[in-house]
Write a protein that holds these residues in place. Structure first.
Motif, mmCIF file in Angstrom:
data_model
loop_
_atom_site.group_PDB
_atom_site.id
_atom_site.type_symbol
_atom_site.label_atom_id
_atom_site.label_comp_id
_atom_site.label_asym_id
_atom_site.label_seq_id
_atom_site.Cartn_x
_atom_site.Cartn_y
_atom_site.Cartn_z
ATOM 1 N N ALA A 1 52.273 -12.541 28.022
ATOM 2 C CA ALA A 1 53.406 -12.947 27.180
ATOM 3 C C ALA A 1 53.305 -14.422 26.781
ATOM 4 O O ALA A 1 53.584 -14.780 25.629
ATOM 5 N N ARG A 2 52.897 -15.269 27.712
ATOM 6 C CA ARG A 2 52.816 -16.704 27.419
ATOM 7 C C ARG A 2 51.429 -17.104 26.916
ATOM 8 O O ARG A 2 51.169 -18.256 26.651
ATOM 9 N N ARG A 3 50.540 -16.150 26.828
ATOM 10 C CA ARG A 3 49.187 -16.345 26.288
ATOM 11 C C ARG A 3 48.431 -17.444 27.050
ATOM 12 O O ARG A 3 47.841 -18.358 26.472
ATOM 13 N N ILE A 4 48.451 -17.328 28.381
ATOM 14 C CA ILE A 4 47.837 -18.353 29.235
ATOM 15 C C ILE A 4 46.310 -18.443 29.033
ATOM 16 O O ILE A 4 45.781 -19.552 28.878
ATOM 17 N N PRO A 5 45.571 -17.301 29.008
ATOM 18 C CA PRO A 5 44.120 -17.442 28.783
ATOM 19 C C PRO A 5 43.819 -18.096 27.432
ATOM 20 O O PRO A 5 42.913 -18.925 27.320
ATOM 21 N N VAL B 1 59.579 -14.421 29.117
ATOM 22 C CA VAL B 1 59.627 -13.409 30.180
ATOM 23 C C VAL B 1 60.977 -13.447 30.892
ATOM 24 O O VAL B 1 61.605 -12.405 31.120
ATOM 25 N N SER B 2 61.432 -14.639 31.258
ATOM 26 C CA SER B 2 62.709 -14.757 31.969
ATOM 27 C C SER B 2 63.806 -14.043 31.189
ATOM 28 O O SER B 2 63.909 -14.198 29.969
ATOM 29 N N LEU C 1 50.064 -10.334 41.336
ATOM 30 C CA LEU C 1 49.186 -10.154 40.174
ATOM 31 C C LEU C 1 49.934 -9.492 39.012
ATOM 32 O O LEU C 1 49.721 -9.844 37.846
ATOM 33 N N ALA C 2 50.816 -8.561 39.323
ATOM 34 C CA ALA C 2 51.591 -7.915 38.255
ATOM 35 C C ALA C 2 52.406 -8.963 37.491
ATOM 36 O O ALA C 2 52.440 -8.970 36.250
ATOM 37 N N ILE C 3 53.039 -9.857 38.238
ATOM 38 C CA ILE C 3 53.836 -10.913 37.597
ATOM 39 C C ILE C 3 52.911 -11.863 36.832
ATOM 40 O O ILE C 3 53.209 -12.282 35.707
ATOM 41 N N ALA C 4 51.765 -12.173 37.439
ATOM 42 C CA ALA C 4 50.815 -13.080 36.779
ATOM 43 C C ALA C 4 50.333 -12.488 35.453
ATOM 44 O O ALA C 4 50.247 -13.194 34.445
ATOM 45 N N LEU C 5 50.053 -11.188 35.438
ATOM 46 C CA LEU C 5 49.585 -10.550 34.195
ATOM 47 C C LEU C 5 50.689 -10.534 33.139
ATOM 48 O O LEU C 5 50.431 -10.730 31.949
ATOM 49 N N MET C 6 51.910 -10.298 33.602
ATOM 50 C CA MET C 6 53.040 -10.272 32.677
ATOM 51 C C MET C 6 53.202 -11.650 32.018
ATOM 52 O O MET C 6 53.332 -11.770 30.798
ATOM 53 N N ALA D 1 63.998 -13.003 40.557
ATOM 54 C CA ALA D 1 64.006 -14.469 40.480
ATOM 55 C C ALA D 1 63.785 -14.957 39.047
ATOM 56 O O ALA D 1 64.096 -16.104 38.733
ATOM 57 N N PHE D 2 63.264 -14.080 38.185
ATOM 58 C CA PHE D 2 63.076 -14.422 36.771
ATOM 59 C C PHE D 2 64.294 -13.984 35.939
ATOM 60 O O PHE D 2 64.247 -14.026 34.722
#
Ligand code: NAP
Ligand code: 8YV
Length: 315
Positions: A115-119, A141-142, A106-111, A164-165
């Motif tokens: 940053a990528r403005r997914i919502p 992010v990467s 979830l931490a990675i998902a929120l990041m 991995a990022f």
């Protein structure tokens, strides 16, 4: 033999409740809902079943003369007055490790989401705005600099994913973890100054209250993002709102809040935040593992066996 009687400290997961109802006489939050019935049952209550969000204060412990054990469904137990429990030699257990991967995910998902403005991208497509042109560009992010506040079980799982990022990972914690091979900073402010993303994953409670204040947010800076999967109490929420409104930081991904389940309207109205309702561990698989472990601790106690996962203070 009659079943032991227990009290639930707050609403609990149905998965934990299923275990409890099978093995115990369960008094559901009687202390909150029915003081007279609670006063009647209190002398017989031998355990408290709680969650990571529950409050088990000294007064509640003191009102239960037969209390033998407190089992928390969650790794965080900042709501439990462990010192008061220890004074009566009442052990407290929690559910470490089984949720590390879920919370780190979830931490990675929120990041990524902030940053990528997914919502916002989802809304863009649903709202039929795509034919009108592309969305504004987002943030990479990467390869970015990640600062982890709290390099414990979950913090390390976050670091593993961030590797991995291709992120440049640094951290702060009470003690340096030389074996991690990661860069250590002595405090959150120094770490924030060298981070594009600052992820919080410490326990809550007095030791971390408002650890992230206006100064830390200023150090994170206008290009920096805050992700909080720890506890709402770790951040000065008023200072965070001010920093977000004033462009002092770029955005925030928040799973936890000062006064859950109430989230300030100011945060709910902001476009540069992604908000989730304390779902770090909330998958069927992990919640089942937590329920099994929390119930296993109670079962071991009543069978006279060692607890499976006592909190550090009770080991
Ligand atoms: P942990 O293994 O005990 O790790 C906690 C880390 O925080 C340790 O590295 C510790 O440093 C550090 N820390 C403690 N106090 C600090 C301070 N004042 N300043 C800087 N660092 C500090 O705990 P965990 O299993 O990773 O869990 C961490 C927390 O995550 C839980 O307590 C809970 O609050 C939260 N959580 C949230 C969710 C959710 O749904 N969002 C789910 C699970 C857990 P030392 O190692 O030096 O002591
Ligand atoms: C849960 C948590 O949301 O483990 C923790 O500390 O905050 C979460 O896993 C909680 O304990 C279940 O209500």
């Amino acid at each position: 033999m009659s079943k032991p009687e227990i009290l639930t400290a707050s609403p609990l997961s149905p998965l934990y409740m299923a275990h409890l109802k099978e093995a115990y006489v369960v008094h559901e939050r009687l202390h909150d809902t029915d003081p007279a019935a609670f006063a009647q049952a209190a002398p017989r209550i031998r355990a408290i079943a709680a969650s990571g969000e529950s409050k088990v204060p000294r007064e509640l412990i003191a009102s239960l003369p037969a209390l033998e054990m407190i089992s928390v469904f969650g790794v965080g137990y900042d709501g439990v007055d462990v010192a008061a429990a220890q004074e009566r030699k009442i052990p407290v257990s929690h559910t470490p490790d089984v949720l590390n991967d879920e919370v780190a995910d979830l931490a990675i998902a929120l990041m990524l989401a902030v940053a990528r403005r997914i919502p916002q991208a989802d809304q863009y497509v649903r709202g039929g705005r795509w034919p009108g042109g592309p969305m504004p560009l987002a943030t990479r992010v990467s390869g970015a600099r990640l600062g982890i506040v709290g390099l414990g079980r979950i913090g390390q799982a976050i670091a593993k994913r961030a590797q991995a990022f291709g992120m440049a990972i640094a951290y702060t914690s009470r003690t340096e973890k030389a074996a991690s091979g990661l860069r250590y900073f002595p405090n959150a402010e120094a770490l924030a100054a060298e981070s594009d993303f600052l992820v919080l994953i410490t326990p809550g409670g007095a030791g971390t209250r408002k650890l992230v204040n206006a100064q830390v947010l200023k150090a994170l800076g206008p290009q920096g993002y805050l992700v909080n999967v720890a506890r709402g109490s770790v951040v000065d929420e008023a200072a965070l709102i001010e920093a977000l409104q004033g462009g002092m930081i770029a955005g925030a991904g928040l799973d936890v809040f000062e006064n859950e389940p109430n989230v300030p309207e100011a945060l709910r109205n902001m476009d540069n935040v992604v908000l989730t309702p304390h779902i770090g561990s909330a998958t069927k698989q992990t919640r089942q593992a937590m329920a099994d472990l929390a119930a296993g601790n109670l079962a071991n106690h009543f069978a006279g066996k060692p607890l499976l996962s006592p909190v550090p203070e009770c080991r």
